[in-house]
Design a protein around this motif. Structure first.
Motif, PDB file in Angstrom:
ATOM      1  N   HIS A   1     -34.150   7.254 -16.874  1.00 17.42           N
ATOM      2  CA  HIS A   1     -32.729   6.941 -16.727  1.00 17.42           C
ATOM      3  C   HIS A   1     -32.474   5.687 -15.894  1.00 17.42           C
ATOM      4  N   TYR A   2     -33.486   5.167 -15.210  1.00 20.56           N
ATOM      5  CA  TYR A   2     -33.246   4.070 -14.274  1.00 20.56           C
ATOM      6  C   TYR A   2     -33.962   2.787 -14.662  1.00 20.56           C
ATOM      7  N   VAL A   3     -34.595   2.783 -15.821  1.00 23.64           N
ATOM      8  CA  VAL A   3     -35.159   1.558 -16.381  1.00 23.64           C
ATOM      9  C   VAL A   3     -34.108   0.964 -17.311  1.00 23.64           C
ATOM     10  N   PRO A   4     -33.686  -0.301 -17.097  1.00 22.60           N
ATOM     11  CA  PRO A   4     -32.639  -0.881 -17.947  1.00 22.60           C
ATOM     12  C   PRO A   4     -32.965  -0.771 -19.426  1.00 22.60           C
TER      13      PRO A   4
ATOM     14  N   HIS B   1     -38.285   0.339 -10.283  1.00 19.40           N
ATOM     15  CA  HIS B   1     -36.846   0.409 -10.518  1.00 19.40           C
ATOM     16  C   HIS B   1     -36.249   1.446  -9.573  1.00 19.40           C
ATOM     17  N   ALA B   2     -35.374   0.982  -8.674  1.00 14.92           N
ATOM     18  CA  ALA B   2     -34.800   1.855  -7.648  1.00 14.92           C
ATOM     19  C   ALA B   2     -33.293   1.968  -7.832  1.00 14.92           C
TER      20      ALA B   2
ATOM     21  N   GLU C   1     -40.134   4.733 -11.102  1.00 13.21           N
ATOM     22  CA  GLU C   1     -38.696   4.912 -10.897  1.00 13.21           C
ATOM     23  C   GLU C   1     -38.488   5.638  -9.565  1.00 13.21           C
ATOM     24  N   VAL C   2     -37.555   5.119  -8.753  1.00 14.60           N
ATOM     25  CA  VAL C   2     -37.258   5.708  -7.450  1.00 14.60           C
ATOM     26  C   VAL C   2     -35.768   5.995  -7.371  1.00 14.60           C
ATOM     27  N   VAL C   3     -35.415   7.246  -7.089  1.00 14.03           N
ATOM     28  CA  VAL C   3     -34.021   7.658  -6.957  1.00 14.03           C
ATOM     29  C   VAL C   3     -33.779   7.999  -5.499  1.00 14.03           C
TER      30      VAL C   3
END
Length: 449
Positions: A137-140, A250-251, A222-224
């Motif tokens: 969900h956080y990679v463009p 990707h944060a 990916e880091v949330v």
């Protein structure tokens, strides 16, 4: 036939085979894989015609037939890994060999209540419902083909979930070891880190090699970062001199979240790092520090994108590079301040030191500001050693070669001094000193303290 087209078709065939093995996977995971495959089929590999890849030609990767690695991790002696751990740094250790988790080589220890850390393959098998809201969900969506390739074909990696209010006293050390083989190998680690509200942890993502074989690492993390959470991330790349490394970090930051990323590149033949951070709520704070020390014909490309989407965000970006031989470095730092992101405070700096006439640094700091009440600045330099500083050291009985090495060491150490973990900083200083031929480390410290 065009090598780019041939390689693309080879990977698309592999995606078709992989999809057949997903019959029992959750529907959302199958859809994620298909989206990655469709995106890769649409755009393929990036070329210098793409603005973000203008100075980086990935033809050597495209023209080599890399083979995905089967899960076989029994051939490495644990003693061969001893030099990769940091002295006097207790940590939770997870080892991945050629992209696959090795339970035999790992010593994770006990996890506090509310903390889940395991291999991604195991998590997708046993806890897939917990990954669904986050993974992919956080990679463009319009990202380059290498990220799409990873999404379609990743097999393993690390899954870290920090429950609300949990704080890890020891860092998590993810050691990615590439072990050579007769055929050039491909590994595609995928990492997911989720930090819920008020949680805190330090993560070390470490890429190393056993031997000097040619291989390709295509990694994605990916880091949330949840509200008031704190994540400090170390990416240490010391790959083989014949290796290719494409990495993505990707944060996504929530309200008052804090994310610090340190990226150190000392190895690899061709390296590209994409680091994207979205400050998606008020008060989010992001710090990006980077150092690349390269020589010979090494090529390192750092592309950073900080997206200030909401008000009162803060970002600091500090990258330095040391280049020798016929090496080449690329830095493209983009900071976007959106119309609603009033009271943004952003600073970006990139400095490069050329030790050879044949070395080249291409730097492009970039600000895109669509708000009117902000404080933003950027700057970049490309130069050689200061002759006055050289003269100062020569006048104090330091020979010319040692003086050059000491000044270079001091220039690079400026980034390492920002690393909070002292054992990591100390070992990287030793590695840096060895790479720069500074034999008297104590002498360097005495001169520049």
């Amino acid at each position: 036939m065009n090598p780019n087209s041939t390689a693309k078709e080879t990977y698309l065939d592999a995606m078709g085979v992989a999809e057949k093995g997903l019959a029992k996977a959750p529907s959302w995971l199958r859809e994620l894989r298909r989206d990655g495959a469709s995106r890769f089929a649409e755009i393929g590999f990036p070329t210098p015609r793409d603005e973000a890849w203008k100075y980086t030609d990935v033809t050597p990767i495209v023209q080599t037939e890399f083979k995905p690695v089967a899960e076989d991790v029994n051939g490495i002696d644990p003693a061969r890994l001893e030099g990769f751990w940091f002295e006097n740094l207790p940590s939770h250790r997870l080892v991945f060999v050629n992209g696959h988790y090795s339970e035999k080589l790992s010593t994770p220890g006990a996890w506090p209540k509310g903390v889940t850390v395991m291999s991604l393959a195991e998590a997708l098998r046993d806890k897939a419902h917990r990954l669904e809201p986050y993974l992919g969900h956080y990679v463009p969506e319009k990202i380059h083909g290498f990220a799409a390739l990873n999404t379609a074909l990743f097999t393993d990696g690390a899954y870290v979930h920090l429950g609300r209010g949990t704080r890890l006293a020891k860092p998590i050390h993810l050691l990615y070891v590439s072990a050579g083989a007769a055929d050039p190998l491909l590994s595609q680690p995928r990492n997911l880190v989720v930090a819920e509200e008020n949680s805190q942890a330090v993560l070390i993502e470490n890429y190393v090699a056993v031997g000097e074989a040619s291989y390709f690492t295509n990694a994605l993390t990916e880091v949330v970062v949840g509200p008031h959470a704190v994540i400090e991330h170390y990416r240490l790349q010391e790959e083989s001199a014949k290796a290719y490394h494409i990495g993505g970090l990707h944060a996504h930051l929530d309200r008052d979240g804090r994310f610090t990323a340190h990226g150190i590149d000392l190895g690899g033949r061709l390296v590209r790092n994409d680091l994207r951070s979205v400050l998606d709520a008020e008060g989010a704070e992001c710090h990006l520090n980077g150092l690349y020390v390269i020589g010979g014909r090494q090529h390192v490309d750092n592309y950073t994108h900080i997206d200030h989407a909401k008000p009162r965000g803060t970002s600091r970006e500090f990258y330095k590079g040391v280049l020798d031989g016929r090496s080449r470095a690329v830095f493209h730092g983009r900071v976007v301040v959106r119309p609603d992101a009033q009271h943004t405070d952003a600073q970006q700096v990139n400095n490069n030191l050329l030790l050879s006439r044949d070395a080249e640094a291409d730097t492009k700091p970039q600000l895109e500001i669509y708000a009117d009440d902000v404080k933003c600045s950027h700057g970049a330099t490309v130069g050689q050693l200061d002759p006055d500083a050289l003269f100062y050291l020569r006048s104090r009985a330091v020979d010319e070669a040692a003086a050059r090495d000491l000044l270079t060491y001091a220039f690079a150490r400026d980034v390492l001094s920002r690393l909070r973990l002292e054992p990591v900083r100390a070992q990287l200083e030793r590695n840096l000193a060895a790479k720069l031929r500074v034999t008297a480390l104590h002498q360097a410290k005495e001169v520049f303290q």
